[in-house]
Design an enzyme around this catalytic site. Structure first.
Site, PDB file in Angstrom:
ATOM      1  N   ALA A 154     -46.832  71.585   7.756  1.00  0.00           N
ATOM      2  CA  ALA A 154     -47.939  71.807   8.023  1.00  0.00           C
ATOM      3  C   ALA A 154     -49.064  70.659   8.585  1.00  0.00           C
ATOM      4  O   ALA A 154     -48.528  69.623   8.856  1.00  0.00           O
ATOM      5  CB  ALA A 154     -48.770  72.273   6.549  1.00  0.00           C
ATOM      6  N   HIS A 155     -50.238  70.849   8.665  1.00  0.00           N
ATOM      7  CA  HIS A 155     -51.233  69.990   9.394  1.00  0.00           C
ATOM      8  C   HIS A 155     -51.233  68.365   8.675  1.00  0.00           C
ATOM      9  O   HIS A 155     -51.215  68.435   7.470  1.00  0.00           O
ATOM     10  CB  HIS A 155     -52.475  70.514   9.760  1.00  0.00           C
ATOM     11  CG  HIS A 155     -52.993  70.911   8.373  1.00  0.00           C
ATOM     12  ND1 HIS A 155     -53.984  70.088   7.587  1.00  0.00           N
ATOM     13  CD2 HIS A 155     -53.358  72.151   7.903  1.00  0.00           C
ATOM     14  CE1 HIS A 155     -54.328  70.720   6.662  1.00  0.00           C
ATOM     15  NE2 HIS A 155     -53.973  71.848   6.666  1.00  0.00           N
ATOM     16  N   ASN A 156     -51.308  67.429   9.360  1.00  0.00           N
ATOM     17  CA  ASN A 156     -51.319  66.147   8.874  1.00  0.00           C
ATOM     18  C   ASN A 156     -50.243  65.652   8.022  1.00  0.00           C
ATOM     19  O   ASN A 156     -50.419  64.809   7.126  1.00  0.00           O
ATOM     20  CB  ASN A 156     -52.668  65.929   8.246  1.00  0.00           C
ATOM     21  CG  ASN A 156     -53.999  66.091   9.003  1.00  0.00           C
ATOM     22  OD1 ASN A 156     -54.520  67.346   9.125  1.00  0.00           O
ATOM     23  ND2 ASN A 156     -54.341  64.899   9.669  1.00  0.00           N
TER      24      ASN A 156
END
EC number: 2.3.1.191
Length: 342
Positions: free
Chosen positions: A240-242
């Site tokens: 997922a993001h980051n």
């Protein structure tokens, strides 16, 4: 492509016992070998097959001595397994040695690329893309605007690299992988309807990263989702993001990592592991398959279960888990006797 026993012995610095001119064009397991095949014998369990294999050439250890007549030509080396692995790598390099730009394909006028590249048919290369030397981009791959590829990058058919992604040297992206899609960011309003949060960051893959088929790595909301040097991701993983994954960490298939979690170096994470967001996982952590990680993890922990806890404690507890029906029956019998005595 065909190779003679002499040529193979030269590559491996081995000794030939048999016909130096016999040719092979395929690789095979020793028990399945046929004429024109190259195979090897390293495991003593398979020793009997060397007397029945139809493979034209067999790589063996130098200390191998035949106990009866052989129909296969031998190449004797110090370590048959390592030598065969070298040949597999060499064979793969020869097989994938494609160059040139096939048509139809599209390269933006503002894109730049290095020497000795391969671009397969129906591939797309967007604006301001930079492609290094010796890169191979297979048919139907998509390279979005402002993407940067280092040297010796391989992107297999159908992979999608979204805009602003940065990929280092010697990386491999397998078919169906999606690098840089939007992170899963939405906010609800007072009526429970969700509005999208713009995902303005990117994805960075450092050198020697391998991404398996169907794996997805989301771009950051702000900043970067980072896959550090030497990371190996199996098929069908969601990052997922980051998220940040540390150097030389390996993760097996169907694992999901939620947003903003940081994973350390040299970790080993099994298949179908679920990791919640905003966690910090230390270095050299080992997580057994199908575990659920819901807390921060210190260096060198070994975990199992859902929610996961210490692997040793899990194994001790499992002894009791499987005996629970018997324990319950024993308690019921004890209660019955106690009630009868009263």
């Amino acid at each position: 492509m065909k190779f003679t026993a002499s040529q193979i012995a030269g590559i491996l610095e081995g000794d030939i016992i048999g016909d130096p001119d016999v040719e092979v064009s395929k690789l095979a397991k020793i028990e399945e070998g046929s004429e024109g095949d190259l195979t090897f014998l390293a495991n003593p369990k398979y020793r009997s097959y060397i007397y029945t294999t139809k493979a034209s050439i067999t790589i063996v250890n130098k200390d191998f001595e035949a106990e009866s007549e052989l129909s296969t030509t031998l190449i004797k080396v110090e370590d048959a397994y390592k030598s065969f692995s070298r040949l597999l790598e060499y064979y793969n390099q020869v097989k994938m040695n494609k160059t040139g730009i096939e048509q139809p394909s599209y390269i933006s006028e503002s894109a730049g690329y290095g020497e000795n590249i391969y671009l397969g048919a129906f591939a797309y290369v967007g604006d301001n893309v930079k492609i290094g030397n010796n890169c191979k981009i297979y048919p139907n791959a998509y390279i979005g605007d402002n993407v940067s590829l280092g040297d010796n990058v391989v992107i297999f058919a159908g992979a999608k690299i979204y805009s602003e992604t940065i990929i280092g040297n010697n990386c491999v992206i397998h078919s169906g992988a999606v690098i840089g899609a939007d992170g899963f960011g939405f906010t609800p309003d007072e009526n429970g309807r969700y509005s999208k949060v713009p995902q303005t960051g990117n994805v960075i893959l450092e050198d020697y990263v391998d991404i398996g088929a169907g794996t997805t790595i989301d771009r950051a909301t702000l900043g970067s989702t980072i896959i550090r040097k030497g990371v190996k991701l199996d098929n069908q993983i969601q990052v997922a993001h980051n998220v940040e994954i540390g150097e030389n960490t390996v993760i097996a298939a169907q694992t999901g990592i939620a947003g903003s979690t940081k994973i350390g170096k040299n970790c080993m994470i099994g298949g179908q592991v679920g990791i919640v967001g905003h966690l910090t996982i230390g270095n050299r952590v080992k997580v057994q398959a199908q575990s659920g990680i819901i807390r921060n993890i210190q260096d060198d922990e070994v975990l199992q279960g859902s929610p996961a806890f210490a692997h040793g404690d899990f194994n001790k507890s499992y002894v009791h888990f499987k005996n629970l029906p018997k324990l319950v029956q024993t308690i019921h019998q004890f209660d019955k006797k106690r009630n009868d005595n009263e």
